[in-house]
Design a protein around this motif. Structure first.
Motif, PDB file in Angstrom:
ATOM      1  N   PRO A 169       0.827  -1.215   0.000  1.00 23.97           N
ATOM      2  CA  PRO A 169       0.000   0.000   0.000  1.00 23.97           C
ATOM      3  C   PRO A 169       0.859   1.263   0.000  1.00 23.97           C
ATOM      4  O   PRO A 169       1.860   1.346   0.710  1.00 23.97           O
ATOM      5  N   LEU A 170       0.467   2.231  -0.775  1.00 26.14           N
ATOM      6  CA  LEU A 170       1.215   3.484  -0.898  1.00 26.14           C
ATOM      7  C   LEU A 170       0.990   4.356   0.335  1.00 26.14           C
ATOM      8  O   LEU A 170      -0.137   4.583   0.761  1.00 26.14           O
ATOM      9  N   LEU A 171       2.088   4.840   0.888  1.00 25.52           N
ATOM     10  CA  LEU A 171       2.026   5.749   2.023  1.00 25.52           C
ATOM     11  C   LEU A 171       2.416   7.168   1.648  1.00 25.52           C
ATOM     12  O   LEU A 171       1.784   8.136   2.088  1.00 25.52           O
ATOM     13  N   VAL A 172       3.460   7.313   0.848  1.00 25.70           N
ATOM     14  CA  VAL A 172       4.006   8.631   0.537  1.00 25.70           C
ATOM     15  C   VAL A 172       4.219   8.739  -0.964  1.00 25.70           C
ATOM     16  O   VAL A 172       4.727   7.798  -1.588  1.00 25.70           O
ATOM     17  N   ALA A 173       3.829   9.863  -1.539  1.00 29.12           N
ATOM     18  CA  ALA A 173       4.129  10.188  -2.930  1.00 29.12           C
ATOM     19  C   ALA A 173       4.517  11.661  -2.972  1.00 29.12           C
ATOM     20  O   ALA A 173       3.679  12.535  -2.720  1.00 29.12           O
ATOM     21  N   LEU A 174       5.785  11.936  -3.255  1.00 32.15           N
ATOM     22  CA  LEU A 174       6.312  13.290  -3.224  1.00 32.15           C
ATOM     23  C   LEU A 174       6.787  13.712  -4.608  1.00 32.15           C
ATOM     24  O   LEU A 174       7.369  12.909  -5.354  1.00 32.15           O
ATOM     25  N   ASP A 175       6.565  14.961  -4.914  1.00 29.88           N
ATOM     26  CA  ASP A 175       7.093  15.597  -6.114  1.00 29.88           C
ATOM     27  C   ASP A 175       7.966  16.751  -5.649  1.00 29.88           C
ATOM     28  O   ASP A 175       7.471  17.809  -5.243  1.00 29.88           O
ATOM     29  N   VAL A 176       9.289  16.533  -5.668  1.00 26.42           N
ATOM     30  CA  VAL A 176      10.240  17.531  -5.189  1.00 26.42           C
ATOM     31  C   VAL A 176      10.891  18.178  -6.411  1.00 26.42           C
ATOM     32  O   VAL A 176      11.484  17.491  -7.248  1.00 26.42           O
ATOM     33  N   HIS A 177      10.775  19.477  -6.500  1.00 22.89           N
ATOM     34  CA  HIS A 177      11.354  20.216  -7.625  1.00 22.89           C
ATOM     35  C   HIS A 177      12.450  21.122  -7.090  1.00 22.89           C
ATOM     36  O   HIS A 177      12.190  22.037  -6.303  1.00 22.89           O
ATOM     37  N   LEU A 178      13.683  20.838  -7.512  1.00 25.70           N
ATOM     38  CA  LEU A 178      14.840  21.629  -7.137  1.00 25.70           C
ATOM     39  C   LEU A 178      15.193  22.537  -8.314  1.00 25.70           C
ATOM     40  O   LEU A 178      15.527  22.041  -9.399  1.00 25.70           O
ATOM     41  N   ILE A 179      15.105  23.839  -8.097  1.00 24.81           N
ATOM     42  CA  ILE A 179      15.370  24.783  -9.194  1.00 24.81           C
ATOM     43  C   ILE A 179      16.317  25.873  -8.715  1.00 24.81           C
ATOM     44  O   ILE A 179      16.483  26.097  -7.505  1.00 24.81           O
ATOM     45  N   GLU A 180      16.925  26.551  -9.667  1.00 29.16           N
ATOM     46  CA  GLU A 180      17.767  27.708  -9.394  1.00 29.16           C
ATOM     47  C   GLU A 180      17.030  28.951  -9.897  1.00 29.16           C
ATOM     48  O   GLU A 180      16.933  29.164 -11.112  1.00 29.16           O
ATOM     49  N   PRO A 181      16.469  29.744  -9.019  1.00 30.89           N
ATOM     50  CA  PRO A 181      15.683  30.898  -9.464  1.00 30.89           C
ATOM     51  C   PRO A 181      16.565  31.954 -10.111  1.00 30.89           C
ATOM     52  O   PRO A 181      17.714  32.171  -9.725  1.00 30.89           O
ATOM     53  N   LYS A 182      16.030  32.595 -11.107  1.00 35.03           N
ATOM     54  CA  LYS A 182      16.765  33.677 -11.767  1.00 35.03           C
ATOM     55  C   LYS A 182      16.847  34.903 -10.864  1.00 35.03           C
ATOM     56  O   LYS A 182      17.736  35.734 -11.013  1.00 35.03           O
ATOM     57  N   ARG A 183      15.927  34.986  -9.926  1.00 38.67           N
ATOM     58  CA  ARG A 183      15.982  36.067  -8.955  1.00 38.67           C
ATOM     59  C   ARG A 183      15.962  35.445  -7.557  1.00 38.67           C
ATOM     60  O   ARG A 183      15.628  34.281  -7.379  1.00 38.67           O
TER      61      ARG A 183
END
Length: 434
Positions: free
Chosen positions: A129-143
């Motif tokens: 059974p699924l407990l955790v589903a994460l979408d992690v977005h690592l970005i470098e902001p221009k500002r």
């Protein structure tokens, strides 16, 4: 990593059987560098009750069919590259995680949707059974700043900077339409190693937060039962004050035993869950402390947000466990008190029974003595009669015997002899002699 130690002269020191495992544990789950921008999809599955072995076999088969690095039999983590993505697999005591590191292009956060990127996960059978589903977005902001309020629900948004302000991380802890909880990390001045470490710690915070809260439904499920047992215990103890009959005490004792059995069954079933929730909650706090949050404007930090939302749930679990322990002690004391009363009443009944048995034995002894006297008289009568026949026979044969006088003299001799024999037999029986 070898566990043996060599010394001068070619000798070797014999290591402890667990030395290698202890040394390797420190390096079991190393941080992996992560270049920005990157997209990380993280899944955690419940693999308790033997599902972990099935999951391990499925991953080993997955790697073998694609000629990837083989999974070692005792490995707790494994890292392989599948196409353009990197899969990091980790197995824990009751759950298993799959973390996919996907390449990402500069652009709007969380675009495209995570559900469209999760295709590689479908190549593996779901381990549980699924407990955790994460979408992690690592970005470098221009500002240096970005309007995170526009990406998340403002009512439950939590955001903070790390200890030196080199990164910002934010989430609202809510699943998106695809079921993923989104976490945004803005890399302002992190190298790849620090970025990978921060992403892993942030993932662990959300993973262990979810696992810690598994204890709350268990506490809520047990609360009505514990409340009913507490109420009935108060009623039983009140009845104990007015109860004097043995049958009533037996009934109350049986009811207390049934209540204790019900309580202990619930406590045994929830013991692991409550203990695991406390351990996971401690890990969450430790990870947040390691990150070292700094407040951003009026937004709550992750620590303050979780303290307001998560701490009450943990206190509920702790309070439920304490109620179980205290109620168990109260039931034990009440049952011991009732058991003492029952034992005292049984001893009184046994005393009365022994007294009546003693009276009956004394009466039987008197009857036996009476019967014994009658038996002596009856046997003496028959013996004397036989002696009379002997004396008559001797008289008729011409012997000078006075039958009447001889019989009269023989009566006391026969009576005393028979009385002595019967008394001796009774003494032998009473002393256990053969």
């Amino acid at each position: 990593m070898t566990a043996e130690v060599t010394i001068e002269g070619g000798g070797r020191l014999i290591p402890h059987d667990l030395r290698a495992a202890i040394l390797n544990e420190v390096h079991a789950r190393p941080f992996t560098p992560l270049a920005s921008p990157a997209r990380v999809l993280h899944f955690a599955f419940d693999t308790s009750n033997g599902r972990g072995k099935t999951d391990r076999a499925a991953l080993a088969d997955f790697c073998a069919r694609r000629e990837l690095a083989p999974l070692k039999p005792d490995a707790k983590h494994h890292r392989v590259t599948v196409g353009g993505a990197t899969l990091r697999w980790e197995q824990h005591s009751e759950f298993t995680t799959y973390t996919w590191e996907l390449p990402s292009k500069p652009g709007a956060p969380f675009q495209p949707e995570a559900s469209s990127l999760a295709g590689p996960m479908s190549a593996l059978p779901q381990p549980g059974p699924l407990l955790v589903a994460l979408d992690v977005h690592l970005i470098e902001p221009k500002r240096k700043t970005i309007a995170v309020e526009q990406l998340f629900d403002r009512a439950s948004l939590a955001a903070a900077e790390n200890s030196d302000g080199a990164a910002l991380f934010a989430t609202d802890f809510k699943p998106d339409p695809g079921g993923f909880v989104r976490i945004l990390i803005l890399n302002r001045d992190l190298d790849d190693d620090r970025a990978g470490a921060l992403v892993q710690r942030i993932i662990e915070v959300e993973t262990y937060r979810t696992l810690a809260l598994l204890g709350l439904p268990e506490a809520q499920r047990l609360a009505p039962s514990i409340g009913r047992i507490e109420q009935r215990l108060a009623e039983v103890t009140e009845e104990m004050r007015a109860t004097a009959q043995l049958v009533d005490n037996h009934r109350l004792l049986d009811e207390l035993t049934a209540l204790a059995a019900e309580l202990e069954a619930g406590a045994a079933a929830s013991l692991f869950r409550f203990g695991a929730s406390r351990a996971y909650y401690d890990i969450v706090q430790l990870r947040l402390h390691t990150v070292g949050e700094r407040k951003i404007g009026s937004l709550p930090t992750w620590t303050s947000f979780l303290a307001r939302r998560m701490a009450p749930a943990m206190r509920t679990c702790t309070a439920t466990a304490d109620r179980q322990a205290n109620l168990s002690q109260k039931l034990a004391r009440a049952a011991n008190l009732l058991r003492t009363r029952v034992d005292v009443e049984l001893e009184q009944q046994n005393r009365d029974l022994l007294r009546s048995m003693n009276d009956r034995t004394r009466l039987q002894l008197r009857l036996q003595t009476t019967v014994e006297g009658l038996s002596v008289a009856a046997i003496s009568y028959y013996v004397v009669g036989l002696f009379g026949y002997v004396a008559k026979g001797a008289h008729e044969e011409g012997l000078p015997v006075n039958v009447t006088f001889a019989t009269a003299l023989f009566v006391p001799v026969a009576a005393l002899t028979i009385w002595w024999v019967i008394r001796r037999i009774r003494r032998k029986h009473m002393t256990g002699a053969d």
